[in-house]
Enzyme design. Structure first.
Site, PDB file in Angstrom:
ATOM      1  N   LYS A   1       0.801  -1.225   0.000  1.00 53.83           N
ATOM      2  CA  LYS A   1       0.000   0.000   0.000  1.00 53.83           C
ATOM      3  C   LYS A   1       0.833   1.273   0.000  1.00 53.83           C
ATOM      4  CE  LYS A   1      -3.587  -0.049  -0.503  1.00 53.83           C
ATOM      5  NZ  LYS A   1      -4.803  -0.400  -1.318  1.00 53.83           N
TER       6      LYS A   1
HETATM    7  N1  PMP Z   1      -3.014  -7.643   1.305  1.00 53.68           N
HETATM    8  C1  PMP Z   1      -2.988  -6.815   2.362  1.00 53.68           C
HETATM    9  C2  PMP Z   1      -2.364  -7.295   3.632  1.00 53.68           C
HETATM   10  C3  PMP Z   1      -3.545  -5.526   2.263  1.00 53.68           C
HETATM   11  O1  PMP Z   1      -3.525  -4.699   3.323  1.00 53.68           O
HETATM   12  C4  PMP Z   1      -4.137  -5.127   1.043  1.00 53.68           C
HETATM   13  C5  PMP Z   1      -4.754  -3.752   0.927  1.00 53.68           C
HETATM   14  N2  PMP Z   1      -5.965  -3.578   1.586  1.00 53.68           N
HETATM   15  C6  PMP Z   1      -4.170  -6.030  -0.027  1.00 53.68           C
HETATM   16  C7  PMP Z   1      -3.578  -7.275   0.141  1.00 53.68           C
HETATM   17  C8  PMP Z   1      -4.877  -5.716  -1.345  1.00 53.68           C
HETATM   18  O2  PMP Z   1      -4.360  -4.643  -2.054  1.00 53.68           O
HETATM   19  P1  PMP Z   1      -5.299  -3.732  -2.961  1.00 53.68           P
HETATM   20  O3  PMP Z   1      -5.976  -2.738  -2.064  1.00 53.68           O
HETATM   21  O4  PMP Z   1      -4.351  -3.063  -3.913  1.00 53.68           O
HETATM   22  O5  PMP Z   1      -6.303  -4.590  -3.652  1.00 53.68           O
END
Ligand code: PMP
Length: 325
Positions: free
Chosen positions: A44
């Site tokens: 992120k």
């Molecule tokens: N894995 C974790 C541990 C996350 O915190 C996030 C973000 N919420 C994601 C995967 C998914 O990423 P995205 O928001 O880009 O879909």
């Protein structure tokens, strides 16, 4: 000389790591984009940086301003680091179900943190909607709005996707990852398809999320639940809209836990729960495609954020999720 300009300059350009034990078992090259190696410790950081930079460019965020966000943790952590580095304040609204490690870390970093009850998206007091309302009522504040702010997926279209393309020399057969906001999945999928439309793009989904059924049937159906954090969705976010999806693979928590423990014991990689879903889906995809294919997924964050849950054997045993090894 190879010197990065502060925290912001150190975001991105993460290694692509061959997951040896699972690659050897399946005969495919299963590669993990090591997003846990970003300076804020997760995938992120990229979205947080683009969201803040775009708000600055548009003149929405002025010196001394506040960035407000509803987040499961990692976006808030990335935003707070960048706010510190750029002289902004950060206000984070987080559901109280998220790991204590992430909540404590946000406070340590200097964010103002408000924990709120976890309620569905349709409820006006859902943490995402609440964060938008709070931001609109404050002076000199922006709402990061990671779910529907397209700066999020542009970060991955412009950085993560091109990095994967360069690191594999374009020799990639499939891309698979779970989605929270969808920024990572959609940004990379759109970029890779622009380079080679034959690259198979597959959504990985935990139980309790509606994207598996959406890709398979066009309808969002929520079934079961998952201990993983930061992934799964009950709606199609703006970041997911228009994203190519050739297929979807659902991975349950038993498989995710097995994968996370094997990554630790056999590969020396200490990963968070969403990585178990991602790599579990990559393994299933390797079995579908057969040996000789190159599959890329994401190592979103590290295991130390989940020591009290995923790496607490008693907590796992109480949920019937203790791994065999
Ligand atoms: N894995 C974790 C541990 C996350 O915190 C996030 C973000 N919420 C994601 C995967 C998914 O990423 P995205 O928001 O880009 O879909």
């Amino acid at each position: 000389m190879d010197i990065k300009n502060g925290f912001v300059g150190a975001v991105g350009n993460t290694p692509l790591i061959r997951l040896n034990s699972f690659s050897d078992e399946t005969g495919c090259e299963i590669l993990g984009k090591a997003e846990f190696m970003n300076p804020g410790g997760s995938v992120k950081d990229r979205a947080a940086l683009y969201i803040i930079q775009d708000a600055e460019t548009q003149g929405l965020l002025k010196p001394g301003g506040t960035v407000v966000e509803g987040t499961a943790g990692n976006t808030g952590i990335g935003l707070t680091h960048i706010c510190n580095a750029k002289g902004y304040k950060c206000l984070i609204i987080i559901p109280e179900t998220q790991s204590q490690e992430k909540i404590d870390l946000l406070k340590t970093l200097g964010a103002e943190v408000r924990t709120v009850p976890a309620v569905p998206y349709k409820d006006p007091n859902n943490y995402v909607k609440l964060s938008g309302r709070i931001a609109s009522e404050m002076e000199n504040a922006i709402w990061a709005n990671q779910f529907d702010n397209l700066s999020n997926r542009r970060a991955h279209y412009e950085t993560t996707g091109p990095e994967i393309w360069a690191q594999t020399d374009g020799k990639i057969d499939a891309w698979v990852t779970a989605t929270g906001t969808g920024g990572t999945y959609a940004g990379v999928a759109l970029f890779l398809k622009s380079k080679n439309p034959n690259i198979r793009c597959v959504v990985a989904d935990p139980m309790g999320s509606g994207l598996y059924s959406y890709v398979k049937t066009g309808n969002i159906v929520l079934e079961g639940s998952s201990i993983t954090e930061g992934i799964g969705s009950s709606r199609i976010t703006s970041n997911m809209q228009g994203a190519p999806a050739d297929d979807a693979i659902r991975v349950d928590d038993h498989e995710a836990v097995r994968v996370v423990y094997q990554l630790l014991k056999k590969d020396g990689l200490f990963m968070g729960g969403s990585v178990g879903i991602n790599v579990g889906a990559a393994i299933a995809l390797a079995k579908q495609l057969g040996p000789g294919h190159t599959i890329v997924t994401v190592l979103c964050d590290g295991g130390s954020r989940y020591q009290s849950k995923l790496f607490n054997r008693q907590w796992l045993a109480e949920r019937g999720l203790l791994p065999a090894v």
